[in-house]
Design a protein around this motif. Structure first.
Motif, PDB file in Angstrom:
ATOM      1  N   PHE A   3       0.861  -1.180   0.000  1.00 46.56           N
ATOM      2  CA  PHE A   3       0.000   0.000   0.000  1.00 46.56           C
ATOM      3  C   PHE A   3       0.897   1.229   0.000  1.00 46.56           C
ATOM      4  CE2 PHE A   3      -2.613  -3.291   1.880  1.00 46.56           C
ATOM      5  CZ  PHE A   3      -3.831  -3.105   1.241  1.00 46.56           C
ATOM      6  N   ALA A   4       0.600   2.183  -0.874  1.00 52.29           N
ATOM      7  CA  ALA A   4       1.443   3.365  -0.975  1.00 52.29           C
ATOM      8  C   ALA A   4       0.590   4.590  -1.266  1.00 52.29           C
ATOM      9  CB  ALA A   4       2.489   3.173  -2.077  1.00 52.29           C
ATOM     10  N   ALA A   5       1.105   5.745  -0.849  1.00 48.68           N
ATOM     11  CA  ALA A   5       0.469   7.024  -1.148  1.00 48.68           C
ATOM     12  C   ALA A   5       1.551   7.982  -1.608  1.00 48.68           C
ATOM     13  CB  ALA A   5      -0.258   7.576   0.073  1.00 48.68           C
ATOM     14  N   ASP A   6       1.234   8.790  -2.625  1.00 49.55           N
ATOM     15  CA  ASP A   6       2.216   9.774  -3.062  1.00 49.55           C
ATOM     16  C   ASP A   6       2.212  10.957  -2.089  1.00 49.55           C
ATOM     17  OD1 ASP A   6      -0.002  11.387  -3.728  1.00 49.55           O
ATOM     18  OD2 ASP A   6      -0.016  10.647  -5.794  1.00 49.55           O
ATOM     19  N   ALA A   7       3.018  11.958  -2.395  1.00 52.20           N
ATOM     20  CA  ALA A   7       3.198  13.068  -1.454  1.00 52.20           C
ATOM     21  C   ALA A   7       2.034  14.052  -1.451  1.00 52.20           C
ATOM     22  CB  ALA A   7       4.497  13.801  -1.776  1.00 52.20           C
ATOM     23  N   THR A   8       1.086  13.888  -2.384  1.00 52.76           N
ATOM     24  CA  THR A   8       0.015  14.878  -2.495  1.00 52.76           C
ATOM     25  C   THR A   8      -1.099  14.695  -1.478  1.00 52.76           C
ATOM     26  OG1 THR A   8      -1.157  13.551  -4.137  1.00 52.76           O
ATOM     27  CG2 THR A   8       0.474  15.127  -4.951  1.00 52.76           C
ATOM     28  N   GLY A   9      -1.203  13.521  -0.878  1.00 53.86           N
ATOM     29  CA  GLY A   9      -2.275  13.307   0.084  1.00 53.86           C
ATOM     30  C   GLY A   9      -2.410  11.850   0.459  1.00 53.86           C
ATOM     31  N   PRO A  10      -3.245  11.544   1.456  1.00 52.40           N
ATOM     32  CA  PRO A  10      -3.444  10.148   1.865  1.00 52.40           C
ATOM     33  C   PRO A  10      -4.229   9.370   0.824  1.00 52.40           C
ATOM     34  CG  PRO A  10      -4.971  11.581   3.012  1.00 52.40           C
ATOM     35  CD  PRO A  10      -4.061  12.481   2.231  1.00 52.40           C
ATOM     36  N   HIS A  11      -4.080   8.051   0.859  1.00 49.84           N
ATOM     37  CA  HIS A  11      -4.854   7.166  -0.002  1.00 49.84           C
ATOM     38  C   HIS A  11      -5.673   6.232   0.879  1.00 49.84           C
ATOM     39  CE1 HIS A  11      -2.443   7.445  -4.024  1.00 49.84           C
ATOM     40  NE2 HIS A  11      -2.529   8.620  -3.417  1.00 49.84           N
ATOM     41  N   SER A  12      -6.883   5.946   0.432  1.00 49.42           N
ATOM     42  CA  SER A  12      -7.780   5.049   1.160  1.00 49.42           C
ATOM     43  C   SER A  12      -8.020   3.789   0.342  1.00 49.42           C
ATOM     44  CB  SER A  12      -9.121   5.733   1.442  1.00 49.42           C
ATOM     45  OG  SER A  12      -8.947   6.882   2.239  1.00 49.42           O
ATOM     46  N   PHE A  13      -8.119   2.663   1.038  1.00 50.31           N
ATOM     47  CA  PHE A  13      -8.353   1.372   0.403  1.00 50.31           C
ATOM     48  C   PHE A  13      -9.393   0.603   1.208  1.00 50.31           C
ATOM     49  CE2 PHE A  13      -4.044   2.681  -0.422  1.00 50.31           C
ATOM     50  CZ  PHE A  13      -3.813   2.372  -1.743  1.00 50.31           C
ATOM     51  N   ARG A  14      -9.989  -0.409   0.561  1.00 45.17           N
ATOM     52  CA  ARG A  14     -10.857  -1.359   1.241  1.00 45.17           C
ATOM     53  C   ARG A  14     -10.344  -2.767   0.953  1.00 45.17           C
ATOM     54  NH1 ARG A  14     -12.006   2.396   3.656  1.00 45.17           N
ATOM     55  NH2 ARG A  14     -14.026   3.413   3.968  1.00 45.17           N
ATOM     56  N   LEU A  15     -10.346  -3.603   1.995  1.00 51.93           N
ATOM     57  CA  LEU A  15      -9.963  -5.004   1.880  1.00 51.93           C
ATOM     58  C   LEU A  15     -11.212  -5.848   2.053  1.00 51.93           C
ATOM     59  CD1 LEU A  15      -6.811  -5.029   4.228  1.00 51.93           C
ATOM     60  CD2 LEU A  15      -6.964  -4.351   1.830  1.00 51.93           C
ATOM     61  N   VAL A  16     -11.614  -6.558   1.011  1.00 52.19           N
ATOM     62  CA  VAL A  16     -12.791  -7.433   1.067  1.00 52.19           C
ATOM     63  C   VAL A  16     -12.280  -8.845   1.325  1.00 52.19           C
ATOM     64  CG1 VAL A  16     -14.834  -8.265  -0.136  1.00 52.19           C
ATOM     65  CG2 VAL A  16     -13.999  -5.936  -0.563  1.00 52.19           C
ATOM     66  N   GLU A  17     -12.476  -9.343   2.534  1.00 53.87           N
ATOM     67  CA  GLU A  17     -11.953 -10.643   2.949  1.00 53.87           C
ATOM     68  C   GLU A  17     -13.046 -11.701   2.808  1.00 53.87           C
ATOM     69  OE1 GLU A  17     -10.814  -9.534   6.896  1.00 53.87           O
ATOM     70  OE2 GLU A  17      -8.808  -8.907   6.246  1.00 53.87           O
ATOM     71  N   LEU A  18     -12.736 -12.790   2.103  1.00 53.32           N
ATOM     72  CA  LEU A  18     -13.725 -13.834   1.821  1.00 53.32           C
ATOM     73  C   LEU A  18     -13.769 -14.810   2.986  1.00 53.32           C
ATOM     74  CD1 LEU A  18     -12.944 -14.469  -1.956  1.00 53.32           C
ATOM     75  CD2 LEU A  18     -14.244 -12.606  -0.880  1.00 53.32           C
ATOM     76  N   THR A  19     -14.326 -14.372   4.106  1.00 59.24           N
ATOM     77  CA  THR A  19     -14.312 -15.154   5.321  1.00 59.24           C
ATOM     78  C   THR A  19     -15.209 -16.394   5.248  1.00 59.24           C
ATOM     79  OG1 THR A  19     -15.955 -13.610   6.232  1.00 59.24           O
ATOM     80  CG2 THR A  19     -13.660 -13.222   6.812  1.00 59.24           C
ATOM     81  N   TYR A  20     -16.118 -16.457   4.246  1.00 59.57           N
ATOM     82  CA  TYR A  20     -16.935 -17.675   4.098  1.00 59.57           C
ATOM     83  C   TYR A  20     -16.089 -18.899   3.778  1.00 59.57           C
ATOM     84  CZ  TYR A  20     -16.504 -16.921  -0.962  1.00 59.57           C
ATOM     85  OH  TYR A  20     -16.023 -16.754  -2.239  1.00 59.57           O
ATOM     86  N   LEU A  21     -14.839 -18.663   3.358  1.00 59.23           N
ATOM     87  CA  LEU A  21     -13.958 -19.787   3.056  1.00 59.23           C
ATOM     88  C   LEU A  21     -13.262 -20.337   4.287  1.00 59.23           C
ATOM     89  CD1 LEU A  21     -12.400 -18.453  -0.248  1.00 59.23           C
ATOM     90  CD2 LEU A  21     -13.982 -20.365   0.010  1.00 59.23           C
ATOM     91  N   GLY A  22     -13.552 -19.770   5.461  1.00 60.71           N
ATOM     92  CA  GLY A  22     -12.973 -20.274   6.705  1.00 60.71           C
ATOM     93  C   GLY A  22     -11.890 -19.372   7.223  1.00 60.71           C
ATOM     94  N   GLY A  23     -11.540 -19.566   8.519  1.00 61.33           N
ATOM     95  CA  GLY A  23     -10.512 -18.738   9.132  1.00 61.33           C
ATOM     96  C   GLY A  23     -11.060 -17.386   9.524  1.00 61.33           C
ATOM     97  N   ASP A  24     -10.196 -16.601  10.182  1.00 55.18           N
ATOM     98  CA  ASP A  24     -10.629 -15.275  10.630  1.00 55.18           C
ATOM     99  C   ASP A  24      -9.985 -14.170   9.827  1.00 55.18           C
ATOM    100  OD1 ASP A  24      -8.029 -15.227  11.534  1.00 55.18           O
ATOM    101  OD2 ASP A  24      -8.537 -15.124  13.662  1.00 55.18           O
ATOM    102  N   GLY A  25      -9.135 -14.522   8.852  1.00 53.72           N
ATOM    103  CA  GLY A  25      -8.523 -13.531   7.995  1.00 53.72           C
ATOM    104  C   GLY A  25      -7.425 -12.742   8.643  1.00 53.72           C
ATOM    105  N   ARG A  26      -7.102 -13.023   9.866  1.00 57.39           N
ATOM    106  CA  ARG A  26      -6.118 -12.201  10.573  1.00 57.39           C
ATOM    107  C   ARG A  26      -4.701 -12.689  10.311  1.00 57.39           C
ATOM    108  NH1 ARG A  26      -8.966  -8.957  13.942  1.00 57.39           N
ATOM    109  NH2 ARG A  26     -11.063  -9.628  14.484  1.00 57.39           N
TER     110      ARG A  26
END
Length: 214
Positions: free
Chosen positions: A191-214
């Motif tokens: 994950f990276a952001a240039d010098a002009t400002g922050p960047h926002s992201f979303r992580l869609v975790e497929l937890t139906y496949l098992g585990g807690d994603g952590r």
């Protein structure tokens, strides 16, 4: 019924179904990610979802969802970064009746729909997620998916490793350049952001496949 199929409206008029988005950004045996972009007054054609899906809003404007069967319209007022998880649904269409551009990402969960394949992810070592100092905030969670938010400060770079479930990474701040990425369990992403400002992201975790994603 897929795009191009003909169905009947309640008054008997034929309706040709369209695609659920304008373009496919990523597809594999687990997920298909679409872009929907509507200018003011623009409409997505009548369409049908065959797979449960997650909607992530990138640009917001008041929208109206109409149903071919004549059910009452649903009026949507989304927030940028907001998440909606929907099951398969009847034929409907979306219209932007606001004065701004509307854009989202639709993540189809193919394992849970008509294309369930059972194809395993590439063999990568499952592990607990390594954050490299990255702060993650839970945005949405239910029995099938979890969505977490990532904020990257200007000029910063962070290496992140997925845990024991696959993850779809979606950029919000600069969607045309941040793009959409799929991580198998144990896969890494920077994950990276240039010098002009922050960047926002979303992580869609497929937890139906098992585990807690952590």
């Amino acid at each position: 019924m897929s795009a191009g199929s003909i169905v009947s409206a309640p008054d008997g008029q034929p309706v040709v179904l369209g695609e659920i988005g304008q373009r496919v950004l990523l597809v594999n045996p687990r997920v298909r990610v679409w872009e929907v972009q509507l200018p003011p007054g623009g409409s997505q054609p009548w369409h049908l979802h065959h797979n449960p899906y997650v909607v992530l809003n990138l640009e917001t404007s008041p929208c109206r969802m109409d149903w071919l069967d004549g059910s009452p319209a649903r009026f949507l007022s989304e927030q940028v970064g907001g998440v909606v998880h929907r099951p398969v649904s009847p034929v409907h269409m979306l219209t932007n009746y606001g004065e701004a551009n509307y854009r989202n990402r639709i993540v189809e969960l193919l394992d849970l729909g008509e294309e369930a394949s059972g194809v395993p992810d590439p063999a990568l070592p499952a592990a607990r997620a390594a954050t490299d100092g990255l702060a993650l905030t839970e945005v949405f969670a239910d029995d099938e998916v979890r969505v977490r938010g990532v904020e990257v400060e200007p000029g910063a770079r962070h290496r992140w490793q997925a845990g024991d479930v696959p993850v779809v990474v979606i950029g919000l701040s600069h969607p045309d350049t941040d793009g959409v990425h799929y991580l198998a369990p144990g896969g890494q992403h920077e994950f990276a952001a240039d010098a002009t400002g922050p960047h926002s992201f979303r992580l869609v975790e497929l937890t139906y496949l098992g585990g807690d994603g952590r």
